[in-house]
Design a protein around this motif. Structure first.
Motif, PDB file in Angstrom:
ATOM      1  N   GLY A 197      13.918  18.809 -21.362  1.00  0.00           N
ATOM      2  CA  GLY A 197      13.660  18.854 -22.852  1.00  0.00           C
ATOM      3  C   GLY A 197      14.492  17.904 -23.597  1.00  0.00           C
ATOM      4  N   ASP A 198      15.387  17.011 -22.849  1.00  0.00           N
ATOM      5  CA  ASP A 198      16.156  16.173 -23.579  1.00  0.00           C
ATOM      6  C   ASP A 198      15.515  14.740 -23.723  1.00  0.00           C
ATOM      7  OD1 ASP A 198      18.053  13.652 -22.753  1.00  0.00           O
ATOM      8  OD2 ASP A 198      19.105  15.012 -23.821  1.00  0.00           O
ATOM      9  N   PRO A 199      15.391  14.335 -25.090  1.00  0.00           N
ATOM     10  CA  PRO A 199      14.500  13.263 -25.596  1.00  0.00           C
ATOM     11  C   PRO A 199      14.787  11.995 -24.615  1.00  0.00           C
ATOM     12  CG  PRO A 199      16.081  13.736 -27.216  1.00  0.00           C
ATOM     13  CD  PRO A 199      16.137  15.040 -25.991  1.00  0.00           C
ATOM     14  N   ASP A 200      16.139  11.682 -24.523  1.00  0.00           N
ATOM     15  CA  ASP A 200      16.259  10.584 -23.703  1.00  0.00           C
ATOM     16  C   ASP A 200      15.818  10.512 -22.337  1.00  0.00           C
ATOM     17  OD1 ASP A 200      17.734   9.440 -25.857  1.00  0.00           O
ATOM     18  OD2 ASP A 200      19.329  10.535 -25.521  1.00  0.00           O
ATOM     19  N   LEU A 201      16.185  11.761 -21.632  1.00  0.00           N
ATOM     20  CA  LEU A 201      15.602  11.903 -20.159  1.00  0.00           C
ATOM     21  C   LEU A 201      14.060  11.929 -20.170  1.00  0.00           C
ATOM     22  CD1 LEU A 201      18.152  14.430 -18.599  1.00  0.00           C
ATOM     23  CD2 LEU A 201      18.274  12.057 -18.499  1.00  0.00           C
ATOM     24  N   SER A 202      13.328  12.320 -21.398  1.00  0.00           N
ATOM     25  CA  SER A 202      12.184  12.542 -21.236  1.00  0.00           C
ATOM     26  C   SER A 202      11.332  11.098 -21.434  1.00  0.00           C
ATOM     27  CB  SER A 202      11.443  13.329 -22.419  1.00  0.00           C
ATOM     28  OG  SER A 202      11.878  14.870 -22.317  1.00  0.00           O
ATOM     29  N   ARG A 203      11.925  10.470 -22.161  1.00  0.00           N
ATOM     30  CA  ARG A 203      11.581   9.040 -22.392  1.00  0.00           C
ATOM     31  C   ARG A 203      11.570   8.253 -21.202  1.00  0.00           C
ATOM     32  NH1 ARG A 203      13.644   9.411 -27.269  1.00  0.00           N
ATOM     33  NH2 ARG A 203      15.453   7.819 -26.809  1.00  0.00           N
ATOM     34  N   ASP A 204      12.813   8.390 -20.531  1.00  0.00           N
ATOM     35  CA  ASP A 204      13.094   7.865 -19.029  1.00  0.00           C
ATOM     36  C   ASP A 204      11.975   8.079 -18.107  1.00  0.00           C
ATOM     37  OD1 ASP A 204      14.371   6.375 -17.271  1.00  0.00           O
ATOM     38  OD2 ASP A 204      15.635   7.957 -16.608  1.00  0.00           O
ATOM     39  N   VAL A 205      11.546   9.272 -18.163  1.00  0.00           N
ATOM     40  CA  VAL A 205      10.433   9.810 -17.095  1.00  0.00           C
ATOM     41  C   VAL A 205       9.258   8.874 -17.554  1.00  0.00           C
ATOM     42  CG1 VAL A 205       8.886  11.582 -16.333  1.00  0.00           C
ATOM     43  CG2 VAL A 205      11.459  12.065 -16.344  1.00  0.00           C
ATOM     44  N   LEU A 206       8.780   8.862 -18.805  1.00  0.00           N
ATOM     45  CA  LEU A 206       7.612   8.407 -19.063  1.00  0.00           C
ATOM     46  C   LEU A 206       7.507   6.886 -19.055  1.00  0.00           C
ATOM     47  CD1 LEU A 206       6.599  10.520 -22.269  1.00  0.00           C
ATOM     48  CD2 LEU A 206       6.153  10.703 -19.872  1.00  0.00           C
ATOM     49  N   ARG A 207       8.926   6.208 -19.333  1.00  0.00           N
ATOM     50  CA  ARG A 207       8.903   4.873 -19.241  1.00  0.00           C
ATOM     51  C   ARG A 207       8.884   4.442 -17.800  1.00  0.00           C
ATOM     52  NH1 ARG A 207      13.077   1.932 -17.607  1.00  0.00           N
ATOM     53  NH2 ARG A 207      14.294   3.664 -17.512  1.00  0.00           N
ATOM     54  N   ARG A 208       9.055   5.098 -16.621  1.00  0.00           N
ATOM     55  CA  ARG A 208       9.300   4.780 -15.238  1.00  0.00           C
ATOM     56  C   ARG A 208       7.928   5.105 -14.688  1.00  0.00           C
ATOM     57  NH1 ARG A 208      14.404   7.482 -13.542  1.00  0.00           N
ATOM     58  NH2 ARG A 208      13.707   6.851 -11.424  1.00  0.00           N
ATOM     59  N   ARG A 209       6.759   5.492 -15.332  1.00  0.00           N
ATOM     60  CA  ARG A 209       5.241   5.443 -14.889  1.00  0.00           C
ATOM     61  C   ARG A 209       5.027   4.157 -14.801  1.00  0.00           C
ATOM     62  NH1 ARG A 209       2.449   9.523 -18.505  1.00  0.00           N
ATOM     63  NH2 ARG A 209       0.943   9.594 -16.680  1.00  0.00           N
ATOM     64  N   PRO A 210       3.932   3.972 -13.740  1.00  0.00           N
ATOM     65  CA  PRO A 210       3.555   4.681 -12.724  1.00  0.00           C
ATOM     66  C   PRO A 210       4.344   4.661 -11.301  1.00  0.00           C
ATOM     67  CG  PRO A 210       2.206   3.029 -12.667  1.00  0.00           C
ATOM     68  CD  PRO A 210       3.172   2.672 -13.756  1.00  0.00           C
TER      69      PRO A 210
ATOM     70  N   PRO B 157       4.098  12.726 -29.601  1.00  0.00           N
ATOM     71  CA  PRO B 157       2.878  13.494 -29.549  1.00  0.00           C
ATOM     72  C   PRO B 157       1.647  12.676 -28.693  1.00  0.00           C
ATOM     73  CG  PRO B 157       2.880  12.624 -31.640  1.00  0.00           C
ATOM     74  CD  PRO B 157       4.151  12.240 -31.082  1.00  0.00           C
ATOM     75  N   PHE B 158       1.916  11.448 -28.815  1.00  0.00           N
ATOM     76  CA  PHE B 158       0.925  10.486 -27.878  1.00  0.00           C
ATOM     77  C   PHE B 158       1.594  10.038 -26.576  1.00  0.00           C
ATOM     78  CE2 PHE B 158      -0.887  10.429 -31.921  1.00  0.00           C
ATOM     79  CZ  PHE B 158      -2.156  10.615 -31.902  1.00  0.00           C
ATOM     80  N   GLY B 159       2.720  10.735 -26.198  1.00  0.00           N
ATOM     81  CA  GLY B 159       3.367  10.046 -24.919  1.00  0.00           C
ATOM     82  C   GLY B 159       4.130   8.702 -25.153  1.00  0.00           C
ATOM     83  N   SER B 160       4.916   8.137 -24.405  1.00  0.00           N
ATOM     84  CA  SER B 160       5.133   7.195 -24.668  1.00  0.00           C
ATOM     85  C   SER B 160       5.462   6.252 -23.241  1.00  0.00           C
ATOM     86  CB  SER B 160       6.915   7.068 -25.041  1.00  0.00           C
ATOM     87  OG  SER B 160       7.572   7.815 -24.203  1.00  0.00           O
ATOM     88  N   GLY B 161       5.779   4.840 -23.274  1.00  0.00           N
ATOM     89  CA  GLY B 161       5.820   4.179 -22.236  1.00  0.00           C
ATOM     90  C   GLY B 161       4.638   3.412 -21.871  1.00  0.00           C
ATOM     91  N   PRO B 162       4.555   3.150 -20.460  1.00  0.00           N
ATOM     92  CA  PRO B 162       3.282   2.082 -20.017  1.00  0.00           C
ATOM     93  C   PRO B 162       1.979   3.169 -20.234  1.00  0.00           C
ATOM     94  CG  PRO B 162       4.758   1.991 -18.376  1.00  0.00           C
ATOM     95  CD  PRO B 162       5.634   3.052 -19.340  1.00  0.00           C
ATOM     96  N   ARG B 163       2.111   4.383 -20.231  1.00  0.00           N
ATOM     97  CA  ARG B 163       0.913   5.213 -20.373  1.00  0.00           C
ATOM     98  C   ARG B 163       0.754   5.819 -21.425  1.00  0.00           C
ATOM     99  NH1 ARG B 163      -1.713   7.150 -14.665  1.00  0.00           N
ATOM    100  NH2 ARG B 163      -3.379   7.675 -16.060  1.00  0.00           N
ATOM    101  N   PHE B 164       1.185   5.296 -22.799  1.00  0.00           N
ATOM    102  CA  PHE B 164       0.944   5.790 -23.861  1.00  0.00           C
ATOM    103  C   PHE B 164      -0.341   6.004 -24.207  1.00  0.00           C
ATOM    104  CE2 PHE B 164       0.173   4.806 -28.410  1.00  0.00           C
ATOM    105  CZ  PHE B 164       1.076   5.703 -28.897  1.00  0.00           C
ATOM    106  N   CYS B 165      -0.783   7.036 -24.821  1.00  0.00           N
ATOM    107  CA  CYS B 165      -2.383   7.389 -24.921  1.00  0.00           C
ATOM    108  C   CYS B 165      -3.115   6.349 -25.654  1.00  0.00           C
ATOM    109  CB  CYS B 165      -2.533   8.773 -25.884  1.00  0.00           C
ATOM    110  SG  CYS B 165      -4.197   8.974 -26.181  1.00  0.00           S
ATOM    111  N   PRO B 166      -4.075   5.689 -24.902  1.00  0.00           N
ATOM    112  CA  PRO B 166      -4.736   4.641 -25.275  1.00  0.00           C
ATOM    113  C   PRO B 166      -6.037   5.103 -26.370  1.00  0.00           C
ATOM    114  CG  PRO B 166      -5.731   5.273 -23.194  1.00  0.00           C
ATOM    115  CD  PRO B 166      -4.474   6.110 -23.516  1.00  0.00           C
TER     116      PRO B 166
END
Length: 454
Positions: A62-75, A389-398
């Motif tokens: 639930g931590d915003p910085d860790l959450s963005r780190d997970v989404l940034r490091r996809r896939p 709400p649309f995610g973040s990182g490389p798989r941001f909602c198209p």
């Protein structure tokens, strides 16, 4: 080059709710209230905690910085939970949403031209026509099931823009594609929430009905694909045509891939966008000042493709309070480190999107609906990057551009032509988690404005 981060914490050392032998926390989780339970445990155990499940390690973030780190490091380091891809593949819908790795990279490269601003400009007149149908529907009746009407609206928009099929469920019923979708989406939710894939061994009546719906829908879409392949226009009028024109280095979509993308857009576009719009109308109901400011802005700038700062702030605030996809279900692809936490490959990571955006450390007075916070910096706490709400990182909602276009079109029409109020003695709506968060018992009154002109 900086030294690699070394893990200092194991999953076993994290706090978390105690469970039962063998089954862990399984009985403590109600699928339809999963988001509420995980929020409550974030409050109790902190923004990084563990869950126990049979044969599975799960970490909730639930931590915003860790959450963005997970989404940034996809896939490369993280992916959607592998069960999602396998279920979508079985349904013939392993499209851009659920595919992973190189398959996702290829699909994204081919599909993204279909979502660009030029294509949305081509689609805008169609969207305006369907929004007018919704206005007529709301003008003709004294009471409305707003969520059902918005589901019809988004199905109509998505089917028309996906493969130029005018379902028109807003003005008629019984269309074949609508009937198929009514079976497909609930079964997708059901399979995603059942721990054991029984359907691979025993086919219940609902599973056989799903098979028939998928086969019939495939037949309908194949006809559209064949027609589009036979006469690909210079300028696309729908997503199927745009996909066919989106070849890169000689690559093209196969019929199977086109069906997967079409079904993905139909499923994802209908549920998330309709629910997001329903929650927004709930938030602005009985707030005449907010409705009037939207009314004035769209009177000066009626094109939803143009900048409408206040309406966009209202959307951002509604999605902060009620993201329709509050939980993103991830899985570690390899042994990795998240912050100081060691994550073995295969660990499930649940990114709790909604928790951080409701904390005072991110937003002042986080429980209040206040669109002004997105427009008027006044020294209050406002971490805009926390609300994703649309995610973040490389798989941001198209599909973000299309979703925003639909929401802006409906809300502008609703505020222009109606006063939106909560009926007297109507209870607050409940919600239910089925991959997206669905409003339950939402009651709104849409009162035609005598001064409205069309």
């Amino acid at each position: 080059m900086s030294a690699p981060v070394k893990a200092s914490t194991t999953i076993a050392a994290l706090p978390g709710p105690s469970g039962l032998p063998l089954i862990g926390n399984l009985l403590q989780l109600t699928p339809t209230k999963l988001h509420r339970q995980l929020d409550a445990w974030c409050d109790q155990y902190g923004a990084l905690y563990r869950l126990s499940m049979p044969g599975r390690q799960i970490v909730v973030v639930g931590d915003p910085d860790l959450s963005r780190d997970v989404l940034r490091r996809r896939p490369s380091a993280f992916r959607r939970q592998s069960t999602i891809e396998s279920i979508m593949r079985e349904m013939g819908s392993n499209g851009l949403f659920s595919s992973e790795g190189e398959a996702w990279r290829r699909r994204r490269r081919l599909a993204m031209p279909a979502f660009n601003a030029t294509q949305l400009t081509h689609f805008a007149p169609t969207l305006e026509q369907i929004t007018e149908r919704l206005r007529r529907r709301w003008s003709a009746a004294s009471s409305h099931d707003v969520r059902d009407d918005l589901a019809r609206f988004t199905v109509d928009v998505t089917a028309k823009l996906t493969f130029d099929y005018d379902i028109n469920t807003l003005e008629q019923s019984g269309d074949v594609i609508q009937r198929h979708l009514e079976h497909i989406f609930p079964m997708l939710n059901r399979r995603l929430n059942i721990p054991f894939p029984y359907w691979r061994y025993v086919r219940l009546p609902a599973d056989r009905e799903l098979d028939r719906a998928l086969a019939a829908l495939r037949s309908e879409v194949d006809t559209v694909i064949a027609r589009a392949r036979a006469d690909v226009p210079a300028e696309p009028t729908n997503f199927i045509e745009a996909f066919l024109l989106a070849g890169a280095d000689g690559e093209k979509f196969s019929d199977e891939e086109l069906f997967a993308e079409a079904l993905t857009i139909l499923l994802a576009g209908q549920d998330t966008t309709s629910n997001a719009t329903a929650w927004l109308l709930h938030h602005v109901a009985s707030q005449p000042v907010v409705q009037q400011r939207i009314r004035e802005e769209v009177a000066h700038s009626p094109n939803p493709l143009s900048s409408q700062p206040y309406l966009e702030a209202v959307i951002a605030e509604s999605m902060r309070l009620q993201p329709t996809t509050p939980l993103l279900l991830m899985e570690a692809v390899e042994d990795t480190v998240l912050g100081a936490l060691a994550l073995p490959a295969g660990t499930w990571v649940v990114v709790n999107v909604s928790h951080a955006s409701k904390q005072p450390s991110a937003f002042a007075e986080p429980a209040a609906f206040d669109p002004r916070r997105w427009l008027e910096p006044d020294g209050r706490t406002h971490r805009a990057e926390v609300s994703i709400p649309f995610g973040s990182g490389p798989r941001f909602c198209p599909g973000r551009g299309l979703a925003m276009l639909e929401i802006k079109s409906v809300v502008a029409m609703a505020c222009r032509d109606f006063d939106i109020v909560v009926p007297e003695s109507a209870p607050p709506p409940d919600d239910r988690f089925h991959f997206a968060v669905i409003p339950v018992g939402l009651q709104l009154a849409l009162i035609p404005r005598l001064a409205a002109s069309h």
